[in-house]
Design a protein around this motif. Structure first.
Motif, mmCIF file in Angstrom:
data_model
loop_
_atom_site.group_PDB
_atom_site.id
_atom_site.type_symbol
_atom_site.label_atom_id
_atom_site.label_comp_id
_atom_site.label_asym_id
_atom_site.label_seq_id
_atom_site.Cartn_x
_atom_site.Cartn_y
_atom_site.Cartn_z
ATOM 1 N N ILE A 89 0.850 -1.070 -0.062
ATOM 2 C CA ILE A 89 0.029 -0.065 -0.127
ATOM 3 C C ILE A 89 0.819 1.257 0.216
ATOM 4 C CG2 ILE A 89 -0.157 -0.278 2.474
ATOM 5 C CD1 ILE A 89 -2.896 1.379 2.275
ATOM 6 N N ASP A 90 2.028 1.324 0.685
ATOM 7 C CA ASP A 90 2.973 2.335 0.823
ATOM 8 C C ASP A 90 3.342 2.648 -0.534
ATOM 9 O OD1 ASP A 90 2.590 2.527 3.511
ATOM 10 O OD2 ASP A 90 4.123 1.275 3.820
ATOM 11 N N PHE A 91 3.697 1.796 -1.450
ATOM 12 C CA PHE A 91 4.015 2.045 -2.792
ATOM 13 C C PHE A 91 3.087 3.207 -3.516
ATOM 14 C CE2 PHE A 91 4.549 0.796 -7.382
ATOM 15 C CZ PHE A 91 5.855 0.913 -7.443
ATOM 16 N N PHE A 92 1.522 2.781 -3.266
ATOM 17 C CA PHE A 92 0.728 3.623 -4.029
ATOM 18 C C PHE A 92 0.095 4.822 -3.302
ATOM 19 C CE2 PHE A 92 0.486 -0.651 -6.013
ATOM 20 C CZ PHE A 92 0.442 -0.147 -7.318
ATOM 21 N N LYS A 93 0.289 4.965 -1.998
ATOM 22 C CA LYS A 93 -0.419 6.071 -1.032
ATOM 23 C C LYS A 93 -0.412 7.317 -1.684
ATOM 24 C CE LYS A 93 -0.308 4.436 3.676
ATOM 25 N NZ LYS A 93 0.383 4.588 5.004
ATOM 26 N N ASP A 94 0.815 8.047 -2.151
ATOM 27 C CA ASP A 94 0.764 9.428 -2.595
ATOM 28 C C ASP A 94 -0.108 9.448 -3.837
ATOM 29 O OD1 ASP A 94 2.342 9.993 -0.748
ATOM 30 O OD2 ASP A 94 4.345 10.073 -1.843
ATOM 31 N N LEU A 95 -0.021 8.243 -4.959
ATOM 32 C CA LEU A 95 -0.952 8.486 -5.907
ATOM 33 C C LEU A 95 -2.302 8.364 -5.608
ATOM 34 C CD1 LEU A 95 0.995 6.123 -8.457
ATOM 35 C CD2 LEU A 95 0.753 8.559 -8.589
ATOM 36 N N ALA A 96 -2.579 7.434 -4.640
ATOM 37 C CA ALA A 96 -3.905 7.549 -4.267
ATOM 38 C C ALA A 96 -4.480 8.983 -3.766
ATOM 39 C CB ALA A 96 -4.167 6.644 -2.965
ATOM 40 N N TYR A 97 -3.610 9.523 -2.808
ATOM 41 C CA TYR A 97 -4.062 10.878 -2.610
ATOM 42 C C TYR A 97 -3.985 11.947 -3.740
ATOM 43 C CZ TYR A 97 -2.419 8.809 1.918
ATOM 44 O OH TYR A 97 -2.137 7.851 3.046
ATOM 45 N N GLU A 98 -3.403 11.728 -4.483
ATOM 46 C CA GLU A 98 -3.445 12.533 -5.893
ATOM 47 C C GLU A 98 -4.737 12.176 -6.747
ATOM 48 O OE1 GLU A 98 -2.570 15.094 -9.206
ATOM 49 O OE2 GLU A 98 -1.633 15.003 -6.838
ATOM 50 N N SER A 99 -4.956 11.007 -6.723
ATOM 51 C CA SER A 99 -6.350 10.537 -7.271
ATOM 52 C C SER A 99 -7.598 11.152 -6.623
ATOM 53 C CB SER A 99 -6.220 9.124 -7.508
ATOM 54 O OG SER A 99 -6.693 8.616 -6.398
ATOM 55 N N GLY A 100 -7.317 11.669 -5.346
ATOM 56 C CA GLY A 100 -8.531 11.930 -4.701
ATOM 57 C C GLY A 100 -8.547 13.686 -4.472
#
Length: 231
Positions: A89-100
């Motif tokens: 999950i840590d690999f994608f966290k920043d991208l997840a926040y960017e998507s939202g």
């Protein structure tokens, strides 16, 4: 009209939350259940008044859709599949926040950024474990994620759950490459149409999807009415 109680939302945000769809301003809303938040959905925007509730946020949700054909995409070798290489999950966290970044759960300050981040952390977790998505594709550079997309499947209909490119890598064609990969997967899986939800206020995203051949399927206005604080 009775409000629909949202169990999951209420449990997660620790607030009593419900939603209701109103087609015109002549419909009466039953306010006897004393909600903390009432989410109003309207097919078109019109003014409404809820006694003891304040309007804190409004957005227009747009659903884009594209009819898929048997197009074969090239130059997708760099797009990777989490089924082949497991990622945390840590690999994608920043991208997840960017998507939202245009999400109502972030822009409505009554939720708070901490809960927004928890929500999108959960979205990533449940995408990787296949509860929210059948596929998660990504791009990386220097062992860091620079873009990703998640795909949901409902028989012959596909939906994009999350999609984002890191701000430092936007405008370089990575978003198009990720979307093409998602479309290719859908075609190979017997999916005939792909939907992507976004906010009408997200002009950049709407322009991008239109350029990729997507049309607007429908729009809905969403409003947040929070209970007045008696103190």
């Amino acid at each position: 009209m009775k409000i629909n109680f949202l169990q999951w939302d209420s449990d997660f945000f620790k607030k009593k939350i419900g939603d209701i769809t109103l087609n015109n301003n002549n419909e009466n809303v039953d306010l006897s259940d004393n909600y903390d938040l009432i989410v109003i959905k309207q097919p078109s925007d019109f003014d409404i008044n809820l006694a003891d509730y304040d309007l804190s946020f409004k957005e227009t949700k747009v659903n884009f859709i594209k009819s898929l054909n048997n197009t074969r995409y090239s130059d997708l070798e760099s797009v990777k599949d989490t089924d082949d290489t497991e990622k945390s999950i840590d690999f994608f966290k920043d991208l997840a926040y960017e998507s939202g970044k245009m999400s109502r759960f972030l822009l409505d300050k009554n939720f708070g950024e901490t809960k927004f981040r928890e929500l999108y952390d959960m979205w990533i977790i449940n995408s990787l474990n296949k509860k929210f998505a059948v596929k998660t594709f990504y791009l990386e550079e220097g062992e860091k994620a620079i873009g990703f997309v998640t795909v949901q499947k409902y028989d012959t209909l596909g939906k994009i759950g999350l999609i984002a490119t890191h701000p430092q890598f936007q405008g370089k064609g990575f978003g198009k490459k990720l979307l093409n990969k998602a479309e290719q997967f859908c075609i190979e899986s017997g999916i005939t149409h792909l939907e992507i939800p976004t906010q009408k206020e997200n002009i950049q995203a709407c322009s991008f999807y239109k350029k990729q051949g997507y049309d607007i399927k429908d729009e809905i206005t969403i409003k947040h009415y929070w209970k007045n604080d008696p103190f």
